[in-house]
Design a protein around this motif. Structure first.
Motif, PDB file in Angstrom:
ATOM      1  N   THR A 165     122.135 -52.598 -33.524  1.00 27.07           N
ATOM      2  CA  THR A 165     122.929 -53.569 -34.471  1.00 27.07           C
ATOM      3  C   THR A 165     122.010 -53.631 -35.695  1.00 27.07           C
ATOM      4  O   THR A 165     122.590 -54.342 -36.533  1.00 27.07           O
ATOM      5  CB  THR A 165     123.074 -54.771 -33.673  1.00 27.07           C
ATOM      6  N   THR A 166     120.495 -53.280 -35.533  1.00 26.21           N
ATOM      7  CA  THR A 166     119.922 -53.316 -36.802  1.00 26.21           C
ATOM      8  C   THR A 166     118.906 -52.171 -36.667  1.00 26.21           C
ATOM      9  O   THR A 166     118.885 -51.448 -35.954  1.00 26.21           O
ATOM     10  CB  THR A 166     118.950 -54.717 -36.583  1.00 26.21           C
ATOM     11  N   GLY A 167     118.182 -52.151 -38.017  1.00 31.37           N
ATOM     12  CA  GLY A 167     117.288 -51.161 -38.308  1.00 31.37           C
ATOM     13  C   GLY A 167     117.513 -49.863 -38.659  1.00 31.37           C
ATOM     14  O   GLY A 167     118.962 -49.516 -39.118  1.00 31.37           O
ATOM     15  N   ASP A 204     120.820 -47.044 -42.362  1.00 32.39           N
ATOM     16  CA  ASP A 204     120.208 -48.452 -42.449  1.00 32.39           C
ATOM     17  C   ASP A 204     121.334 -49.169 -41.856  1.00 32.39           C
ATOM     18  O   ASP A 204     122.210 -49.408 -42.946  1.00 32.39           O
ATOM     19  CB  ASP A 204     119.510 -48.569 -43.683  1.00 32.39           C
ATOM     20  N   LEU A 205     121.395 -49.821 -40.646  1.00 26.04           N
ATOM     21  CA  LEU A 205     122.417 -50.664 -40.270  1.00 26.04           C
ATOM     22  C   LEU A 205     122.401 -51.941 -40.834  1.00 26.04           C
ATOM     23  O   LEU A 205     123.562 -52.590 -40.865  1.00 26.04           O
ATOM     24  CB  LEU A 205     122.227 -50.711 -38.841  1.00 26.04           C
ATOM     25  N   GLY A 206     121.594 -52.342 -41.832  1.00 22.88           N
ATOM     26  CA  GLY A 206     121.429 -53.466 -42.593  1.00 22.88           C
ATOM     27  C   GLY A 206     122.272 -53.236 -43.829  1.00 22.88           C
ATOM     28  O   GLY A 206     122.490 -54.172 -44.608  1.00 22.88           O
ATOM     29  N   GLU A 207     122.686 -51.884 -44.135  1.00 21.56           N
ATOM     30  CA  GLU A 207     123.453 -51.663 -45.434  1.00 21.56           C
ATOM     31  C   GLU A 207     124.982 -51.271 -44.938  1.00 21.56           C
ATOM     32  O   GLU A 207     125.126 -50.573 -44.187  1.00 21.56           O
ATOM     33  CB  GLU A 207     122.836 -50.602 -46.298  1.00 21.56           C
ATOM     34  N   LEU A 254     126.338 -48.313 -42.578  1.00 23.72           N
ATOM     35  CA  LEU A 254     126.817 -48.873 -41.346  1.00 23.72           C
ATOM     36  C   LEU A 254     128.277 -48.179 -40.789  1.00 23.72           C
ATOM     37  O   LEU A 254     128.236 -47.709 -39.951  1.00 23.72           O
ATOM     38  CB  LEU A 254     126.970 -50.327 -40.810  1.00 23.72           C
ATOM     39  N   ASP A 290     128.131 -50.434 -31.207  1.00 18.07           N
ATOM     40  CA  ASP A 290     127.995 -51.987 -30.506  1.00 18.07           C
ATOM     41  C   ASP A 290     129.404 -52.456 -30.808  1.00 18.07           C
ATOM     42  O   ASP A 290     130.047 -52.509 -31.614  1.00 18.07           O
ATOM     43  CB  ASP A 290     126.878 -52.659 -31.056  1.00 18.07           C
ATOM     44  N   THR A 345     130.110 -55.232 -33.087  1.00 15.80           N
ATOM     45  CA  THR A 345     129.799 -54.600 -34.473  1.00 15.80           C
ATOM     46  C   THR A 345     131.318 -53.852 -34.685  1.00 15.80           C
ATOM     47  O   THR A 345     131.584 -53.896 -36.017  1.00 15.80           O
ATOM     48  CB  THR A 345     128.670 -54.044 -34.590  1.00 15.80           C
TER      49      THR A 345
END
Length: 113
Positions: free
Chosen positions: A33-35, A52-55, A59, A81, A84
């Motif tokens: 879910t991150t990174g 980049d899952l933060g963008e 994602l 996920d 998500t």
């Protein structure tokens, strides 16, 4: 596509001759879910295979590709996920057959739109 009968379920095609793969439950989807996530060449053959899952755009882009290209449930489990997926479902750009197959199996996604 032939009309479904009582004995033949509806088959949604991701592309000609390839059925859409759908996870049995959203709970089994426990991917990152991150990174940063690097997809294997089989799922993404573009120049940049790291997402980049933060963008939010990256994602969504990763989820769209995995949902279209996965041929094994373990690929869905490794990269998606469930929570998500529900959250980003309304913004994903998916072929109609992919969206229909997932929403038929998981009505929660249909209601997320």
């Amino acid at each position: 596509m032939p009309a479904p009968t009582r004995d033949a379920p509806v088959v949604h095609l991701a592309r000609p001759h390839r059925p859409v793969l759908v996870a049995g439950t959203l709970g089994e989807l426990a991917g990152p879910t991150t990174g940063l996530v690097e997809l294997p060449l089989r799922l993404w053959w573009g120049p940049r295979g790291t997402f980049d899952l933060g963008e939010p755009t990256m994602l969504a882009w990763m989820y769209e590709n995995v949902l279209r290209e996965a041929i094994r449930v373990d690929e869905l489990r490794a990269y998606l996920d469930g929570s998500t997926l529900v959250r980003v479902w309304p913004v994903l750009n998916l072929p109609r057959a992919v969206r229909a197959a997932w929403e038929a199996r998981h009505p929660r996604l249909r209601h997320a739109r």
